[in-house]
Design a protein around this motif. Structure first.
Motif, short mmCIF file in Angstrom:
data_model
loop_
_atom_site.label_atom_id
_atom_site.label_comp_id
_atom_site.label_asym_id
_atom_site.label_seq_id
_atom_site.Cartn_x
_atom_site.Cartn_y
_atom_site.Cartn_z
N ASP A 1 -7.81 -3.64 -10.56
CA ASP A 1 -9.09 -4.35 -10.61
C ASP A 1 -9.55 -4.85 -9.25
OD1 ASP A 1 -9.40 -3.92 -13.31
OD2 ASP A 1 -8.76 -5.92 -13.92
N GLY A 2 -8.69 -4.78 -8.24
CA GLY A 2 -9.08 -5.15 -6.88
C GLY A 2 -10.21 -4.29 -6.34
N VAL A 3 -10.39 -3.10 -6.90
CA VAL A 3 -11.49 -2.24 -6.43
C VAL A 3 -12.85 -2.87 -6.73
CG1 VAL A 3 -10.12 -0.12 -6.61
CG2 VAL A 3 -11.56 -0.80 -8.53
N PHE A 4 -12.90 -3.75 -7.72
CA PHE A 4 -14.17 -4.43 -8.03
C PHE A 4 -14.65 -5.30 -6.88
CE2 PHE A 4 -12.88 -3.86 -12.62
CZ PHE A 4 -13.88 -2.95 -12.91
N VAL B 1 -8.27 2.46 -0.63
CA VAL B 1 -8.57 2.27 -2.05
C VAL B 1 -7.86 3.36 -2.84
CG1 VAL B 1 -10.68 3.65 -2.08
CG2 VAL B 1 -10.42 1.77 -3.70
N SER B 2 -7.42 3.01 -4.02
CA SER B 2 -6.77 3.96 -4.91
C SER B 2 -7.84 4.79 -5.63
CB SER B 2 -5.92 3.21 -5.94
OG SER B 2 -5.60 4.04 -7.02
N MET C 1 -16.01 3.99 -10.95
CA MET C 1 -16.63 3.69 -9.66
C MET C 1 -16.56 4.91 -8.74
SD MET C 1 -15.12 -0.17 -9.10
CE MET C 1 -16.02 -0.48 -7.58
N GLN C 2 -17.48 4.97 -7.80
CA GLN C 2 -17.55 6.06 -6.83
C GLN C 2 -17.44 5.51 -5.42
OE1 GLN C 2 -17.94 9.34 -7.74
NE2 GLN C 2 -17.91 8.72 -9.90
N LEU C 3 -16.91 6.32 -4.50
CA LEU C 3 -16.78 5.89 -3.10
C LEU C 3 -18.12 5.53 -2.49
CD1 LEU C 3 -14.20 8.25 -1.36
CD2 LEU C 3 -14.10 5.77 -1.59
N PRO D 1 -16.56 0.90 4.18
CA PRO D 1 -15.92 2.22 4.31
C PRO D 1 -14.41 2.07 4.14
CG PRO D 1 -16.58 1.40 6.46
CD PRO D 1 -17.07 0.41 5.45
N VAL D 2 -13.85 2.83 3.22
CA VAL D 2 -12.42 2.77 2.94
C VAL D 2 -11.87 4.19 2.87
CG1 VAL D 2 -12.47 0.57 1.69
CG2 VAL D 2 -12.86 2.69 0.45
#
Length: 119
Positions: free
Chosen positions: A43-46, A79-80, A89-91, A97-98
């Motif tokens: 959930d860290g990607v949020f 990011v995973s 989600m999309q890059l 930028p990751v």
């Protein structure tokens, strides 16, 4: 020589203090020129989602902290790909930028750092 540190942030920005604490640790380490990487997992990607409305959930916005990372020399952001995919989600929709890593890339990343902190 300074030991490298990878900080893994796994919490959504509005689910408690861990997301903010991970960013605070990263910024503090960056202020002392420590080699730091930051991995957004689960959930860290949020935290990387744009246009967050943190006031709606009575939380502080982390956008300013995230935007300050490069100013503190923290440019190793990861990011995973699995975490992004599982959350739809999309890059191209992320606020920073990751480097997108698959599971094998995540394993290699962990081997590159001397110390790992997970929040």
């Amino acid at each position: 020589m300074s030991k490298s540190l990878l900080i893994i942030t796994r919490q959504a920005p509005w689910s408690g203090p861990n997301a903010r604490e991970a960013l605070d640790i990263a910024l503090a380490g960056g202020a002392f020129d420590l080699p730091i990487g930051l991995l957004f997992l689960d959930d860290g990607v949020f935290q990387l989602a744009g246009n967050q409305h943190s006031a709606a959930v009575q939380q502080k916005d982390l956008t300013a902290n995230l935007q300050a990372l490069p100013l503190f020399g923290i440019e190793s952001l990861y990011v995973s790909s699995r975490s992004l995919s599982e959350r739809g989600m999309q890059l191209d929709g992320l606020s920073l930028p990751v480097q997108n890593l698959d599971d094998a890339g995540l394993s290699q990343l962990l081997d590159q750092y001397d110390q790992v902190i997970t929040l």
